[in-house]
Design a protein around this motif. Structure first.
Motif, PDB file in Angstrom:
ATOM      1  N   ASP A   1     -36.977  49.390  -4.503  1.00  0.00           N
ATOM      2  CA  ASP A   1     -38.216  49.338  -3.703  1.00  0.00           C
ATOM      3  C   ASP A   1     -38.789  50.729  -3.480  1.00  0.00           C
TER       4      ASP A   1
ATOM      5  N   ASN B   1     -24.406  57.302   0.752  1.00  0.00           N
ATOM      6  CA  ASN B   1     -25.843  57.068   0.947  1.00  0.00           C
ATOM      7  C   ASN B   1     -26.495  56.243  -0.180  1.00  0.00           C
TER       8      ASN B   1
ATOM      9  N   LYS C   1     -24.123  51.309  -0.148  1.00  0.00           N
ATOM     10  CA  LYS C   1     -22.986  50.393  -0.272  1.00  0.00           C
ATOM     11  C   LYS C   1     -22.840  49.511   0.965  1.00  0.00           C
ATOM     12  N   SER C   2     -22.883  50.117   2.158  1.00  0.00           N
ATOM     13  CA  SER C   2     -22.692  49.272   3.348  1.00  0.00           C
ATOM     14  C   SER C   2     -23.899  48.372   3.607  1.00  0.00           C
ATOM     15  N   THR C   3     -25.086  48.821   3.206  1.00  0.00           N
ATOM     16  CA  THR C   3     -26.263  47.958   3.337  1.00  0.00           C
ATOM     17  C   THR C   3     -26.100  46.715   2.462  1.00  0.00           C
TER      18      THR C   3
END
Ligand code: GDP
Length: 359
Positions: free
Chosen positions: A307, A194, A197-199
């Motif tokens: 952000d 969460n 990493k994949s984002t």
């Protein structure tokens, strides 16, 4: 119960809830109890059992998950106490369920199957003793024999799986050495599940890797080619995320996944800096990394989700102070140019170092 000292009970239960969500369950509530030692029969005390039982009836609960590992006897006694079709499971079984759902490659499936069998092995005994008792003692000794037969079958299957896994690993190693004949550096993303990493991988490559607010969105190592503005390239590999209390048994089962990072040119440690326990998570990941054979690989830290923090200026200052940290928002794309520059810089350093070794 036996909660990892690093993490509070609340945090541990929150992660358990996230895991349950990942498994496709809807979480309706959580509770805990402090005992000097777990109840050997039911893990929790009888008052707590009654409290959960009434919640089960009031809310129509189908599954009760315990944050610590339960014995076969405890599982059975709890199921009997709660009654009906209520399923009782522990954290390990839940993680195995998720691994099972998410296993996308042959290797991952084998690893999960192996871990599931190893989980079952010590739990066979009591299950059969239970059946024997149910039969009113008429089949005395039957269960005993059956346990032995079942254990032997399971051990044989485990042996077969281990061999198969070994051969799959050999093949992957061959694939890896082929990949290394191409002079493209490999950058591995590591970090908490969460963390984003994949984002990050998706933002950099446009690759279609499952990104969602769920744990274990990236079970299998996924590699993509990233081309930078100056034309240089690197391979970016996503790895399975760490979790707070990963049972030792599962760490062993997923060693192949982790092994991959020992062959990378650079480790990028992705941190969800908006997480209240970010600092503890960094320490936990560093601890696992120190146990793997990766001390010679250069590292770069990415503080993701800037952000989301209340005071990004402060975070950026902290990052500067620490050094080797890039602040990004993988979601908005903010800071990704700096990230690529930092990767480039790190890779250049390590290339120089490699060249220095070659006469
Ligand atoms: P992974 O398990 O490390 O691969 O994490 P994911 O990439 O699946 O991200 C987990 C969740 O965090 C998803 O809901 C993402 O949309 C969210 N996320 C990732 N990066 C950012 C970010 O920079 N800012 C915010 N606000 N959310 C992010």
């Amino acid at each position: 119960g036996d909660v990892d000292q690093l993490f509070s009970i609340d945090e541990s239960l929150k992660e358990l809830a996230q895991l349950a969500d990942t498994a496709g369950l809807k979480v309706v509530g959580s509770t805990y109890q402090k005992l000097a030692s777990p109840n050997p029969r039911t893990y929790i005390g009888s008052g707590k059992v009654a409290e959960i039982k009434s919640a089960i009836h009031a809310l129509g609960i189908e599954t009760v998950i315990f944050d610590d590992e339960l014995s076969a006897g405890q599982l059975r006694n709890l199921e009997k106490s709660f009654g009906g079709d209520v399923r009782v499971c522990d954290r390990t079984a839940l993680i195995l369920d998720i691994f099972n759902q998410r296993a996308a490659t042959h290797e991952a499936s084998l690893q999960v199957a192996l871990a599931q069998m190893e989980y079952q092995l010590p739990r066979l005994t009591k299950m059969w003793t239970h059946l024997e008792r149910q039969a009113g003692g008429q089949v005395k000794g039957m269960g005993e024999k059956q346990i032995e037969v079942d254990k032997r079958i399971l051990r044989t299957q485990i042996g077969v799986l281990r061999k198969e896994l070994e051969s799959v690993r050999v093949h992957r190693k061959q694939y890896r050495s082929r990949r290394f004949s191409v002079p493209v550096p490999v950058v591995s993303l590591v970090g908490y599940t969460n963390a984003g990493k994949s984002t990050l991988l998706n933002q950099l490559t446009g690759a279609e890797v499952l990104a969602e607010d769920r744990l274990f969105a990236t079970l299998d190592p996924t590699t993509r080619r990233v081309q930078m503005k100056n034309g240089n390239e690197f391979l970016l590999t996503d790895t399975v995320g760490f979790i707070q209390k990963l049972p030792t048994m599962l760490v062993a089962a997923f060693r192949a996944t982790l092994e991959e990072i020992s062959e990378s040119s650079l480790l990028v440690h992705v941190v969800d800096i908006s997480h209240p326990l970010a600092e503890q998570q960094i320490e936990a990941v560093d601890k696992v990394l120190s146990e793997l054979d990766v001390s010679s690989i250069p590292k770069l830290m990415v503080w993701n989700k800037v952000d989301k923090v209340s005071d990004p200026q402060h975070i950026r200052l902290e990052a500067d102070k620490r050094g080797d940290v890039v602040c990004v928002s993988a979601l908005s794309g903010d800071g990704l140019d700096e990230f690529c520059d930092a990767v480039q810089g790190k890779l250049k350093d390590s290339m120089v170092w490699v060249e220095a070794l070659i006469p």
